[in-house]
Design an enzyme around this catalytic site. Structure first.
Site, PDB file in Angstrom:
ATOM      1  N   CYS A 162       0.842  -1.333   0.096  1.00  0.00           N
ATOM      2  CA  CYS A 162      -0.014   0.144   0.033  1.00  0.00           C
ATOM      3  C   CYS A 162       0.870   1.328  -0.192  1.00  0.00           C
ATOM      4  CB  CYS A 162      -0.883   0.043   1.284  1.00  0.00           C
ATOM      5  SG  CYS A 162      -2.125  -1.388   1.272  1.00  0.00           S
TER       6      CYS A 162
ATOM      7  N   SER B 183       4.161   2.210   1.006  1.00  0.00           N
ATOM      8  CA  SER B 183       5.550   2.579   0.167  1.00  0.00           C
ATOM      9  C   SER B 183       5.428   2.352  -1.092  1.00  0.00           C
ATOM     10  CB  SER B 183       6.741   1.633   0.825  1.00  0.00           C
ATOM     11  OG  SER B 183       6.608   0.273   0.796  1.00  0.00           O
TER      12      SER B 183
ATOM     13  N   ASP C 266      -1.586   3.651   8.224  1.00  0.00           N
ATOM     14  CA  ASP C 266      -1.666   2.291   7.582  1.00  0.00           C
ATOM     15  C   ASP C 266      -3.000   2.468   6.931  1.00  0.00           C
ATOM     16  OD1 ASP C 266      -2.019  -0.060   6.768  1.00  0.00           O
ATOM     17  OD2 ASP C 266      -1.035  -0.844   8.182  1.00  0.00           O
TER      18      ASP C 266
HETATM   19  P1  4NP Z   1       1.577  -1.195   3.878  1.00  0.00           P
HETATM   20  O1  4NP Z   1      -0.207  -1.770   4.289  1.00  0.00           O
HETATM   21  O2  4NP Z   1       2.129  -1.602   5.053  1.00  0.00           O
HETATM   22  O3  4NP Z   1       0.797   0.202   3.715  1.00  0.00           O
HETATM   23  O4  4NP Z   1       1.777  -2.136   2.689  1.00  0.00           O
HETATM   24  C1  4NP Z   1      -0.376  -3.068   4.888  1.00  0.00           C
HETATM   25  C2  4NP Z   1      -0.393  -4.066   4.145  1.00  0.00           C
HETATM   26  C3  4NP Z   1      -0.655  -5.456   4.585  1.00  0.00           C
HETATM   27  C4  4NP Z   1      -0.820  -5.547   5.821  1.00  0.00           C
HETATM   28  C5  4NP Z   1      -0.744  -4.536   6.815  1.00  0.00           C
HETATM   29  C6  4NP Z   1      -0.317  -3.312   6.282  1.00  0.00           C
HETATM   30  N1  4NP Z   1      -1.018  -6.785   6.593  1.00  0.00           N
HETATM   31  O5  4NP Z   1      -1.018  -7.164   7.674  1.00  0.00           O
HETATM   32  O6  4NP Z   1      -0.987  -7.988   5.682  1.00  0.00           O
END
Ligand code: 4NP
Length: 201
Positions: free
Chosen positions: A50, A52, A165
């Site tokens: 998402c 990065s 997030d």
């Molecule tokens: P990101 O978001 O760190 O911005 O890529 C997430 C993507 C997946 C998960 C958590 C945050 N996950 O728990 O799978």
């Protein structure tokens, strides 16, 4: 290639005397891996599907628009390995596409300790990512390469320096991430010359 050497760096939490904690470390630039060639920036979040990758795609596009594609190399990774090899989250990809960016080339990766020797700057999306990345740094000097991504955001401040997030939320979270990412990457592009000078020490 000519660079604007008059640029000054935007707000840097680690230079803020009011600031304590993990960000109050030595200024960036204590140990750069190389002093010529492209500046190498890694963008880090948790899952690398998402935040990065959105920042990676937008920063690359803005550097290209500014004629700086050869001056900076950009990549991204996650601290977790759950999604390695997967494309971008479809909500993130949809948000990027709606604003004219191409999300299609991304595949998720995990940061490894050898990324410290391969990068000049490692920019993290939130404080948890920051702590996890600092813990991976092979040397104290490598830690100085780690910085909060939004330390470049002109709208950030000591208590507002994270990219939240968006994974568990709705589309509004992805819109908010893109706004932060566009503002922050504009500032990174403007700081390119200063960052390259800082690397030369
Ligand atoms: P990101 O978001 O760190 O911005 O890529 C997430 C993507 C997946 C998960 C958590 C945050 N996950 O728990 O799978």
């Amino acid at each position: 290639m000519r660079y604007d050497r008059t640029q000054t760096l935007p707000y840097d939490a680690r230079r803020d005397p009011e600031r304590s904690g993990p960000h109050a470390t030595a200024p960036y630039g204590d140990r750069m891996t190389t002093t010529d060639g492209p500046l190498r920036i890694a963008l880090i979040c948790l899952g690398n599907i998402c935040r990065s990758p959105m920042a990676d795609v937008v920063l690359e596009a803005k550097l290209a628009d500014a004629g700086l594609a050869d001056a900076v190399e950009v990549g991204s990774g996650g601290t977790g390995d759950w999604h390695v090899g997967e494309p971008m989250d479809e909500r993130a990809a949809r948000e990027l596409s709606a604003h004219g960016y191409d999300p299609s080339r991304h595949r998720a990766r995990t940061i490894r300790p050898d990324w410290f020797q391969d990068h000049d700057l490692i920019l993290t999306m939130d404080r948890s990512n920051y702590d996890d990345v600092v813990a991976l740094a092979p040397t104290d000097a490598d830690r100085t390469k780690v910085r909060m991504f939004r330390s470049f955001d002109p709208d950030a401040g000591p208590t507002d320096d994270e990219v939240p997030d968006p994974w568990y939320g709705g589309p509004a979270g992805f819109e908010q991430v893109l706004r932060m990412v566009e503002r922050t990457t504009d500032a990174i592009v403007e700081s390119t010359a200063a960052l390259r000078d800082e690397r030369r020490g």
